[in-house]
Write a protein that holds these residues in place. Structure first.
Motif, mmCIF file in Angstrom:
data_model
loop_
_atom_site.group_PDB
_atom_site.id
_atom_site.type_symbol
_atom_site.label_atom_id
_atom_site.label_comp_id
_atom_site.label_asym_id
_atom_site.label_seq_id
_atom_site.Cartn_x
_atom_site.Cartn_y
_atom_site.Cartn_z
ATOM 1 N N HIS A 294 26.317 27.990 85.257
ATOM 2 C CA HIS A 294 26.983 27.675 83.998
ATOM 3 C C HIS A 294 27.419 28.969 83.289
ATOM 4 O O HIS A 294 28.523 29.051 82.750
ATOM 5 N N HIS A 295 26.539 29.941 83.298
ATOM 6 C CA HIS A 295 26.857 31.221 82.654
ATOM 7 C C HIS A 295 28.069 31.875 83.308
ATOM 8 O O HIS A 295 28.981 32.353 82.627
ATOM 9 N N ASN A 296 28.076 31.893 84.648
ATOM 10 C CA ASN A 296 29.192 32.519 85.354
ATOM 11 C C ASN A 296 30.503 31.779 85.092
ATOM 12 O O ASN A 296 31.566 32.402 84.970
ATOM 13 N N LEU A 297 30.431 30.459 84.998
ATOM 14 C CA LEU A 297 31.636 29.683 84.652
ATOM 15 C C LEU A 297 32.139 30.082 83.282
ATOM 16 O O LEU A 297 33.359 30.220 83.060
ATOM 17 N N ALA B 158 34.658 28.337 77.696
ATOM 18 C CA ALA B 158 33.651 29.382 77.871
ATOM 19 C C ALA B 158 32.447 29.100 76.986
ATOM 20 O O ALA B 158 31.294 29.186 77.435
ATOM 21 N N ARG B 159 32.717 28.742 75.736
ATOM 22 C CA ARG B 159 31.623 28.442 74.806
ATOM 23 C C ARG B 159 30.763 27.287 75.336
ATOM 24 O O ARG B 159 29.534 27.347 75.316
ATOM 25 N N LYS B 160 31.415 26.237 75.816
ATOM 26 C CA LYS B 160 30.678 25.073 76.309
ATOM 27 C C LYS B 160 29.777 25.442 77.499
ATOM 28 O O LYS B 160 28.635 24.976 77.601
ATOM 29 N N GLU C 79 26.883 27.489 76.288
ATOM 30 C CA GLU C 79 25.939 26.609 75.587
ATOM 31 C C GLU C 79 25.011 25.899 76.575
ATOM 32 O O GLU C 79 23.813 25.741 76.312
ATOM 33 N N LYS C 80 25.559 25.467 77.700
ATOM 34 C CA LYS C 80 24.722 24.774 78.691
ATOM 35 C C LYS C 80 23.649 25.714 79.245
ATOM 36 O O LYS C 80 22.481 25.336 79.398
ATOM 37 N N ALA C 81 24.042 26.942 79.550
ATOM 38 C CA ALA C 81 23.069 27.899 80.085
ATOM 39 C C ALA C 81 22.094 28.349 79.005
ATOM 40 O O ALA C 81 20.892 28.486 79.263
ATOM 41 N N ALA C 82 22.592 28.559 77.788
ATOM 42 C CA ALA C 82 21.718 28.970 76.685
ATOM 43 C C ALA C 82 20.692 27.881 76.383
ATOM 44 O O ALA C 82 19.544 28.175 76.038
ATOM 45 N N MET D 127 30.500 35.253 70.579
ATOM 46 C CA MET D 127 31.624 34.367 70.280
ATOM 47 C C MET D 127 31.532 33.828 68.850
ATOM 48 O O MET D 127 32.549 33.690 68.168
ATOM 49 N N TYR D 128 30.320 33.534 68.387
ATOM 50 C CA TYR D 128 30.158 33.115 66.997
ATOM 51 C C TYR D 128 30.469 34.260 66.038
ATOM 52 O O TYR D 128 30.983 34.036 64.936
ATOM 53 N N MET D 129 30.175 35.460 66.436
ATOM 54 C CA MET D 129 30.528 36.619 65.611
ATOM 55 C C MET D 129 32.039 36.763 65.507
ATOM 56 O O MET D 129 32.579 37.048 64.440
ATOM 57 N N GLN D 130 32.716 36.519 66.623
ATOM 58 C CA GLN D 130 34.160 36.683 66.686
ATOM 59 C C GLN D 130 34.923 35.453 66.203
ATOM 60 O O GLN D 130 36.097 35.550 65.860
ATOM 61 N N GLY D 131 34.275 34.312 66.267
ATOM 62 C CA GLY D 131 34.992 33.072 65.981
ATOM 63 C C GLY D 131 35.914 32.696 67.127
ATOM 64 O O GLY D 131 36.983 32.116 66.909
ATOM 65 N N ARG D 132 35.506 33.000 68.331
ATOM 66 C CA ARG D 132 36.322 32.664 69.510
ATOM 67 C C ARG D 132 35.784 31.388 70.155
ATOM 68 O O ARG D 132 34.625 31.343 70.578
ATOM 69 N N GLY D 133 36.622 30.375 70.227
ATOM 70 C CA GLY D 133 36.205 29.106 70.795
ATOM 71 C C GLY D 133 35.317 28.305 69.868
ATOM 72 O O GLY D 133 34.776 27.267 70.261
ATOM 73 N N CYS D 134 35.161 28.783 68.629
ATOM 74 C CA CYS D 134 34.307 28.126 67.643
ATOM 75 C C CYS D 134 34.607 28.726 66.272
ATOM 76 O O CYS D 134 35.314 29.721 66.158
#
Length: 403
Positions: free
Chosen positions: A313-316, A333-335, A338-341, A355-362
């Protein structure tokens, strides 16, 4: 809003550096003990009797606690198997508690005596041991009671070697894990060793794991490699995967990308989804084969779907983030991260925080980023520095006062 803008500027390079590093070496977090991590996962998968449930605190304190109907169920299955003295067998099994050790002749002797008079053949006795394990979570004495039956099969069924070897392997797993009974790695080594001499591939594999980790025995990676090669010759897919990882990093064997790719491919052909994650790493890096991001993405996708492997999941997520092998999508990427996290994979926690810091994908969310960095900090030292920077962004007045 000013803090948010500063956060974007702060993290722009960190996100790229972390994701790029993990894309080209997706198993880097396991490189210090690659086979040990791999084998730990497979050990969980190779127990013969299916899923296990943890014992309650009450059961651990009271050897007879648990579901009273479980003994009734065991009686019914023993009768169905043809047991002639079921009450004697059950009475002997009730005398086995969590203090039982495999070498305890007194406790094991009573079970041995009852089973010898049971009229059950070796196959039925082995089945009875697995019937007992099927009650895991309902009786606190499941594992030691099963071990006592398995000891009988291992010692008394030598005229049916396949059944005796299966019992030895199961005893090795029970004594190695020690759940519900005393843990005894030295006994596990003995049981795996005896079964290995009879050509039992899973026992070779487990013994190799113990040589890799030093669990109950001195670490000896070259010896582990020898055992794995024997297991590979007997068709064990996960042995090929572990050997591939050892050749990839030069752990216990000379570093050799070509041999690493060969063993990964062998394991993929035999159906091991973990091997797909490993060989995808080689397609990503171009080591041992031509670089092919499309194939790496597809292999990780298959492994994630087949076995829900956090690293896959992480590599995806990394593929989607960078747009390598697939169209770039921060949301996808975020999704994936999230699965791996959600399974505790620290590098995905770190990337997701970025990504949350950047606001990318969320939506940008510094609080969520901070929480994720906290989860990643035990493996990734950089996370602590970024937590401090988030605190500085969120509390600039406090920082000024401290100065």
């Amino acid at each position: 809003m000013a803090a948010m803008a500063r956060a974007r500027g702060l993290m722009s390079s960190a996100v790229r550096a972390r994701c790029l590093a993990l894309c080209t070496s997706s198993t880097s977090s396991r490189s210090t003990a690659p086979a040990a991590v791999r084998l730990h996962h497979q050990q969980q998968q190779q127990v013969l009797w299916g899923q296990r449930r943890a014992l309650s605190t009450q059961q651990e304190q009271d050897p007879q606690a648990g579901d009273p109907m479980a003994w009734t169920q065991l009686q019914t299955t023993a009768v169905a198997r043809g047991c002639k003295n079921v009450q004697d067998v059950l009475s002997a099994l009730r005398g086995v508690d969590a203090s039982f050790r495999v070498g305890d002749e007194t406790t094991w002797g009573s079970v041995d005596k009852a089973l010898q008079a049971s009229g059950l053949n070796c196959e039925m006795k082995l089945g009875l041991a697995h019937d007992i394990l099927g009650l895991d979570g309902r009786l606190s004495t499941v594992r030691p009671a099963s071990a006592a039956v398995l000891m009988h099969v291992a010692k008394r069924c030598t005229d049916t070697p396949a059944l005796a070897v299966s019992a030895q392997y199961s005893l090795g797993v029970l004594t190695l894990e020690g759940q519900g009974m005393e843990r005894d790695p030295e006994a596990a080594i003995k049981f795996f060793g005896e079964a290995s001499k009879q050509g039992h591939a899973l026992s070779m594999y487990q013994l190799a794991n113990m040589f890799l980790t030093g669990n109950g025995i001195k670490k000896d990676p070259p010896k582990a490699a020898q055992l794995l090669k024997l297991a590979v010759d007997r068709g064990l897919a996960q042995a090929s995967t572990t050997l591939a990882e050892m050749y990839r990093v030069g752990h216990g064997v000379p570093q050799d990308n070509d041999l690493s790719f060969h063993y990964y491919q062998d394991a993929v052909d035999k159906g091991d989804p973990w091997a797909k994650v490993g060989i995808a790493t080689m397609y990503n890096s171009g080591h041992g084969t031509e670089q092919n991001f499309d194939k790496a993405f597809q292999l990780n996708k298959e492994a994630a779907a087949e076995a829900d492997i956090p690293l896959a999941h992480h590599n995806l997520g990394t593929h989607y983030f960078l747009g390598k092998g697939v169209q770039q999508s921060f949301e996808q990427a975020r999704k994936c991260f999230e699965k791996a996290a959600g399974q505790g994979f620290a590098h995905s926690c770190f990337n997701l925080a970025n990504m949350y810091m950047q606001g990318r994908g969320c939506e940008q969310d510094l609080a969520a980023a901070r929480a994720l960095y906290e989860r990643a900090a035990h493996e990734i030292p950089d996370a602590r520095e970024l937590i401090a920077k988030i605190d500085q962004l969120q509390n600039p007045e406090q920082q000024q006062d401290d100065k």
